[in-house]
Enzyme design. Structure first.
Site, PDB file in Angstrom:
ATOM      1  N   ILE A  53       1.729   6.482  -1.147  1.00 40.08           N
ATOM      2  CA  ILE A  53       2.973   5.776  -0.836  1.00 40.08           C
ATOM      3  C   ILE A  53       2.832   4.848   0.354  1.00 40.08           C
ATOM      4  CG2 ILE A  53       4.597   7.357  -1.906  1.00 40.08           C
ATOM      5  CD1 ILE A  53       4.960   8.748   0.713  1.00 40.08           C
ATOM      6  N   GLY A 112      -1.090   5.256   6.691  1.00 39.38           N
ATOM      7  CA  GLY A 112      -0.785   5.726   8.038  1.00 39.38           C
ATOM      8  C   GLY A 112      -1.921   5.303   8.961  1.00 39.38           C
ATOM      9  N   GLU A 113      -1.757   5.654  10.246  1.00 37.99           N
ATOM     10  CA  GLU A 113      -2.786   5.242  11.197  1.00 37.99           C
ATOM     11  C   GLU A 113      -4.110   5.943  10.927  1.00 37.99           C
ATOM     12  OE1 GLU A 113      -2.626   6.792  15.042  1.00 37.99           O
ATOM     13  OE2 GLU A 113      -4.293   5.543  15.667  1.00 37.99           O
ATOM     14  N   PHE A 114      -4.027   7.193  10.431  1.00 42.89           N
ATOM     15  CA  PHE A 114      -5.247   7.992  10.285  1.00 42.89           C
ATOM     16  C   PHE A 114      -5.769   8.035   8.851  1.00 42.89           C
ATOM     17  CE2 PHE A 114      -3.237   9.579  14.105  1.00 42.89           C
ATOM     18  CZ  PHE A 114      -4.316   9.687  14.969  1.00 42.89           C
ATOM     19  N   GLY A 115      -4.988   7.530   7.899  1.00 38.09           N
ATOM     20  CA  GLY A 115      -5.419   7.595   6.508  1.00 38.09           C
ATOM     21  C   GLY A 115      -4.217   7.371   5.609  1.00 38.09           C
ATOM     22  N   GLU A 116      -4.447   7.593   4.293  1.00 40.34           N
ATOM     23  CA  GLU A 116      -3.354   7.326   3.371  1.00 40.34           C
ATOM     24  C   GLU A 116      -2.201   8.330   3.517  1.00 40.34           C
ATOM     25  OE1 GLU A 116      -6.299   7.451   0.770  1.00 40.34           O
ATOM     26  OE2 GLU A 116      -6.520   5.275   0.686  1.00 40.34           O
ATOM     27  N   VAL A 117      -0.988   7.850   3.166  1.00 46.98           N
ATOM     28  CA  VAL A 117       0.162   8.743   3.065  1.00 46.98           C
ATOM     29  C   VAL A 117       0.454   8.862   1.577  1.00 46.98           C
ATOM     30  CG1 VAL A 117       2.534   9.187   3.734  1.00 46.98           C
ATOM     31  CG2 VAL A 117       1.055   7.887   5.251  1.00 46.98           C
ATOM     32  N   ASP A 150       9.736   6.128  21.029  1.00 46.78           N
ATOM     33  CA  ASP A 150       9.495   5.064  20.047  1.00 46.78           C
ATOM     34  C   ASP A 150      10.564   5.126  18.960  1.00 46.78           C
ATOM     35  OD1 ASP A 150       8.315   2.919  18.866  1.00 46.78           O
ATOM     36  OD2 ASP A 150       6.622   4.002  18.018  1.00 46.78           O
TER      37      ASP A 150
HETATM   38  O1  ACK Z   1       8.379   2.444   4.427  1.00 46.60           O
HETATM   39  P1  ACK Z   1       7.680   3.459   3.636  1.00 46.60           P
HETATM   40  O2  ACK Z   1       7.880   3.541   2.182  1.00 46.60           O
HETATM   41  O3  ACK Z   1       7.891   4.917   4.276  1.00 46.60           O
HETATM   42  O4  ACK Z   1       6.094   3.384   3.992  1.00 46.60           O
HETATM   43  C1  ACK Z   1       5.738   4.272   4.986  1.00 46.60           C
HETATM   44  C2  ACK Z   1       4.403   4.904   4.674  1.00 46.60           C
HETATM   45  O5  ACK Z   1       4.644   6.211   4.186  1.00 46.60           O
HETATM   46  C3  ACK Z   1       3.450   4.978   5.861  1.00 46.60           C
HETATM   47  O6  ACK Z   1       4.018   5.756   6.893  1.00 46.60           O
HETATM   48  C4  ACK Z   1       6.036   6.417   4.071  1.00 46.60           C
HETATM   49  N1  ACK Z   1       6.344   7.776   4.487  1.00 46.60           N
HETATM   50  C5  ACK Z   1       5.904   8.419   5.600  1.00 46.60           C
HETATM   51  N2  ACK Z   1       6.404   9.682   5.633  1.00 46.60           N
HETATM   52  C6  ACK Z   1       7.162   9.824   4.517  1.00 46.60           C
HETATM   53  C7  ACK Z   1       7.963  10.900   3.987  1.00 46.60           C
HETATM   54  N3  ACK Z   1       8.075  12.079   4.628  1.00 46.60           N
HETATM   55  N4  ACK Z   1       8.604  10.681   2.839  1.00 46.60           N
HETATM   56  C8  ACK Z   1       8.496   9.484   2.217  1.00 46.60           C
HETATM   57  N5  ACK Z   1       7.779   8.445   2.659  1.00 46.60           N
HETATM   58  C9  ACK Z   1       7.118   8.621   3.795  1.00 46.60           C
HETATM   59  C10 ACK Z   1       6.736   5.406   4.940  1.00 46.60           C
END
Ligand code: ACK
Length: 961
Positions: free
Chosen positions: A600, A603-608, A719
């Site tokens: 999705i 992130g700073e350290f790898g994929e989310v 932040d």
């Molecule tokens: O704006 P987004 O769709 O929402 O793109 C970023 C991406 O991952 C990198 O941080 C999404 N993200 C982070 N944590 C979550 C979470 N708990 N549920 C859904 N999306 C998330 C974030």
């Protein structure tokens, strides 16, 4: 070399001829060469060839072919190709009528026309050069038991030297303890046949049965899953060998047998677990590789501190914890009976704080003991295996204490007896715990809402008639008892009313009815207010003066009330070993419970990623999975898991919830609840103008509530910005990003300041930019910016201004203008969050209260920001920069406008302060009563009122002269 018995038709076409090759080795051929005759149609068919289950077969032909041009006498009828056919049948020879002598051409299917790459000439014959051609064709899908091949010659000169018919198969294979049988591929060239393997050598499938894929080329491809040796065995050179004595293997996932952990043994070979030595134990939940443990020794250095009828006990952890970390303490309280009559259990009235059993801290408060009494208190240490160690004697330390004298407990109920027009009879019961002989009672009373002057009378009895009261008036009564130890606390307040004066009892029944109605309404409103207060657990504003004694016990933290029961955030830095911090606050999750379905974001350290979390015995849960990319350093791993150590400490509906971490396998992951709508800034931009004001305020309320929780915990976010808020499918907003954001390395908005720190300038309060003064008040500034982002649907604060220009403009008291269609009340709140003086900014507590008020009263959101405040390319000057000139004002409205507090005009009018004269008499308490709750505003208005008073005195004295 023998007679193949292939059938030629007509008889004078193909012939079976034995020859010799270039090296004079005998070869067997079928030949035809009727090149000079017209209309040739010579067939040769093979005998029945069984397919043996193959669906696709290959035919390799070797042949020579005469070059027509080299023939003497011209090429008129000569051909240089021949055709190959096949006929599929389940039957075999008997189906060939005429014993195959006649050919039924129609049932043959053509495979191909075969031409020679090289044809031979007379010269080649002379030189004895054999120009042999090789051609391969394939055939399929075949569905019958067998087939015939046939070769049709239409007038060429051919010698068929070899016909090889074959099919391919994937041979039996044993790989990773899994056996895959000899397998025939599918009929299509690109088809893969999936084959499930069988675990051999006492092995078992790990997670799923092993699988391989057989390709058309007869090769095994794409292995999935594997077999592993059963527990008690380990794999050595491709076979399973039993674990030696002293070793065990309990998990299929582990590779090899392990040595038994301390204090355990495996006497036999092939152990799947080790047994504990005598006197040592293991809990069912202990991991197999954990040492066997034993109960702890007794607590040490116990001390008691008696305070009236309470005893505070404190002790040190036992010398020997038994090898476990789960040491807990139980308290046994017994009263020493007089005259050596033994001991008696303390009974249910004695309170233990925080509790009596299973204490994890090394202190406890024992309260509500009897005064002047001896007690024996035992502190027992137990751990997870104490229950298993039945023979183990209980390990405790004992203390004998004697309680002191104590003041009586408060009188709990005061009752009303007969009420006359100037008197009320009241009575009460003795306190539950008099803690001595009651010498007298004090009765305090005053007319309701006149608590600045009250009367106290004393009584030795538990009843009395209070005289000299006003008719038809409500009085407040409180009673307390006194013993030789002093006064107890006053009872709570009781309200009683005197009866009406007979001269005015002529009031109509209707009036009385309306009084009853008003009283009932008042009571209901009061009830609602009290219930609301109890439910919310806190109250709006600063009315500390009205707190009841319980509330006085509240602690103060960062200048605001810290509610008992709210934990304090612990900086993971306080742990020497960061891994310990992670496991203190985050649950370890086995990676097999997680399926990664989608990526999705980055992130700073790898994929989310996202996917379902299936914990045993729990409902499947969609989660977000932050991964740490491969090749990280130990420092990066620590920084990555830092966020989990922080997030794991929070438990609030507006803070992103941590489900756990995966650290025992790779990649390392942080698992949080899944927020369907992603981050707030992108979500708002995507849905520009789609929400009602109430929905937007609801989102802001959620964020403020999450921030209130963080500030109560003593945690400063640093932040806070819409990009760090996540939104779920119900539009619930949750504060996230607790990464190492203290350094803000991961925020692309963060810029380096002159002092070397990295700060998201547009969201940060001036004092935090200037000298890194990060507090909950600087978080409030950022919250104001988030409000602005929300109300402008994700607009970039200060648009394209440079960071330097933003710092300068804010320094010069310029602020963001109100967003388009933004309710004035919200813009005022933003502006308050951007007060230069940080103590004048509202607290999160107040922000939540204010937003709740606005939600309850949507008409307060109707008035939109003045159009002059909506200029999108200009900043507006902050209210506080204009000096107030209250002395020139003619009306309350004008005066409030002059000090930029015009928003309170209506409240002043409703509160009865419609003239400057009445305003001049107002106290801080009056201000609160009309609804001015923000401390900064109270201060501003009070200062102005004081100036007004001085001004009025001056005018009055002038007139007198
Ligand atoms: O704006 P987004 O769709 O929402 O793109 C970023 C991406 O991952 C990198 O941080 C999404 N993200 C982070 N944590 C979550 C979470 N708990 N549920 C859904 N999306 C998330 C974030």
């Amino acid at each position: 070399m023998g007679d193949l018995g292939w059938v030629a038709y007509p008889k004078n076409g193909w012939e079976e001829i034995g020859e010799v090759d270039e090296d004079y080795a005998p070869i067997h051929t079928y030949q035809v060469c009727r090149v000079m005759e017209q209309n040739q149609n010579n067939w040769l068919h093979t005998n029945w060839i069984l397919t043996e289950g193959a669906q696709r077969v290959f035919i390799e032909l070797k042949f020579t072919l005469r070059d027509c041009n080299s023939l003497p006498g011209g090429v008129g009828t000569c051909k240089e190709t021949f055709n190959m056919y096949y006929y599929e049948t389940d039957g075999g020879e008997e189906e060939m009528e005429d014993g195959g002598r006649a050919i039924k051409e129609s049932r043959y299917t053509k495979i191909d026309t075969i031409a020679a790459d090289e044809s031979f000439t007379e010269l080649d014959l002379g030189d004895r050069v054999m120009k042999l051609n090789t051609e391969v064709r394939d055939l399929g899908p075949l569905t019958r038991k067998g087939f015939y091949l046939a070769f049709q010659d239409l007038g060429a000169c051919i010698a068929l030297v070899s016909v090889r018919v074959f099919y391919k198969r994937c041979p039996l294979l044993v790989k990773s303890l899994a056996e895959f049988p000899d397998t025939i591929p599918g009929s299509e060239a690109s088809q893969l046949v999936e084959v499930v393997g069988r675990c051999v050598n006492s092995s078992l499938a790990l997670y799923e049965p092993p699988r391989m894929h057989c390709s058309a080329e007869g090769e095994w491809l794409v292995p999935i899953g594997k077999c592993v040796c059963q527990t008690g065995f380990e794999e050595v050179n491709g076979s399973c060998q039993v674990c030696k004595p002293g070793f065990y293997r309990s998990l299929l996932q582990s590779l090899a047998c392990s040595k038994c952990p301390p204090h355990s043994v495996a006497r036999q070979s092939g152990a799947t677990s080790c047994t504990c030595e005598d006197g040592f134990y293991k809990m069912d939940s202990d991991p197999p590789n954990m040492a066997c443990t034993r109960p702890p020794s007794a607590p040490r250095n116990a001390i008691s501190n008696v305070n009236e009828t309470s005893v505070f006990l404190e002790w040190s952890v036992p010398m020997e914890t038994g090898g476990r970390k789960d040491v807990r303490y139980n308290i046994l309280c017994r009263r020493v009976l007089p005259d050596e009559r033994g001991l008696e259990e303390c009974g249910p009235n004695v309170r233990f704080l925080p509790r009596r059993l299973g204490l994890s801290n090394t202190s406890v408060m024992v309260a509500d003991l009897q005064s002047h009494t001896n007690y024996s208190l035992l502190i027992e240490a137990v751990n997870g295996v104490s229950e298993l160690a039945k023979d183990f004697s209980r390990q405790y330390v004992s203390l004998n204490v004697t309680t002191n004298q104590a003041a009586p407990s408060p009188v709990s109920v005061v009752r009303k007896g007969h009420a006359g027009k100037s008197s009320i009879a009241v009575s009460w019961a003795e306190p539950d715990r008099p803690n001595g002989i009651i010498l007298e009672y004090e009765i305090k009373y005053f007319e309701k809402e006149q608590d600045s002057s009250y009367t106290i009378i004393k009584s030795k009895e538990t009843e009395m008639v209070v005289e000299g009261l006003k008719p038809s008036s409500v009085y407040i009564f409180q009673v307390r008892a006194r013993t030789s130890a002093g006064y107890g606390a006053f009872s709570r307040r009781f309200e009683f009313q005197t009866s009406p004066d007979s001269s005015v009892t002529a009031t109509s029944e209707r009036a009385q009815a309306s009084i009853v109605a008003v009283a009932v309404t008042l009571a209901l409103v009061l009830l609602a207010v009290v219930a609301g207060f109890l439910l919310s657990g806190r109250r709006c504003g600063y009315s500390k003066a009205k707190q009841d004694p319980e509330e006085e016990k509240m602690h103060f933290h960062n200048g605001h009330i810290k509610y008992p029961g709210v934990r304090t955030y612990i900086d993971p830095l306080t742990y020497e070993d960061p891994n310990q911090a992670v496991h203190e606050f985050a649950q370890e999750i086995d990676v097999s419970f997680i399926s990664i379905e989608r990526i999705i974001g980055a992130g700073e350290f790898g994929e989310v990623c996202s996917g379902p979390l299936r914990l045993p015995g729990k409902r499947e849960l969609p989660v977000a999975i932050k991964t740490l990319k491969a090749g990280y350093t130990e420092q990066q791993r620590r920084d990555f898991l830092w966020e989990a150590s922080i997030m794991g400490q929070f438990d609030h509906p507006n803070i992103i919830h941590l489900e756990g971490v995966v650290t025992k396998s790779k990649p390392v992951m942080i698992i949080t609840e899944y927020m369907e709508n992603g981050s707030l800034d992108t979500f708002l931009k995507k849905n520009d103008g789609q929400f009602t004001v109430i929905q937007l305020v609801g989102m802001l309320r959620g964020i403020a509530s999450g921030m209130r929780y963080l500030s109560d915990m003593g945690y400063v976010h640093r932040d806070l910005a819409a990009r760090n808020i996540l939104v779920n499918s119900n539009l619930v907003c949750k504060v996230s990003d607790f990464g190492l954001s203290r350094v803000l390395e991961d925020d692309p908005e963060a810029a380096y300041t002159t002092r070397g720190g990295k700060i998201p300038i547009r969201w940060t309060a001036p004092e935090a930019i200037a000298y890194r003064k990060f507090t909950s008040a600087s978080d409030v500034w950022s919250y104001g910016i988030v409000m602005w982002e929300v109300m402008s649907y994700g607009e970039r604060p200060y648009w394209e201004m440079s960071n330097q220009d933003v710092i300068k403009a804010v320094e010069e008291s310029y602020r963001l203008p109100g967003p388009m269609d933004c309710p004035e009340a919200l813009y005022h709140l933003m502006m308050d969050c951007w007060q230069r003086e940080r103590s004048n900014r509202p607290k999160f507590d107040e922000i939540v209260c204010l937003l709740d008020k606005l939600i309850r009263n949507p008409s307060s959101l109707k008035k939109l920001v003045n159009s002059s405040h909506r200029v999108s390319n200009l900043l507006v000057e902050h209210a506080s920069v204009e000096p107030a000139n209250p002395t020139l004002a003619q009306s309350v409205g004008e005066w409030l406008d002059s000090i930029k507090m015009g928003r309170y005009t209506e409240l002043f009018m409703e509160g009865g302060y419609s003239s400057l004269d009445t305003v001049a008499q107002m106290t801080s308490e009056d201000l609160r009563r009309v609804g001015v709750n923000l401390a900064g505003h109270q201060k501003k208005i009070i200062t102005s009122i004081q100036e007004m008073r001085v001004h009025m005195i001056n005018i009055n004295s002038t007139v007198n002269i």
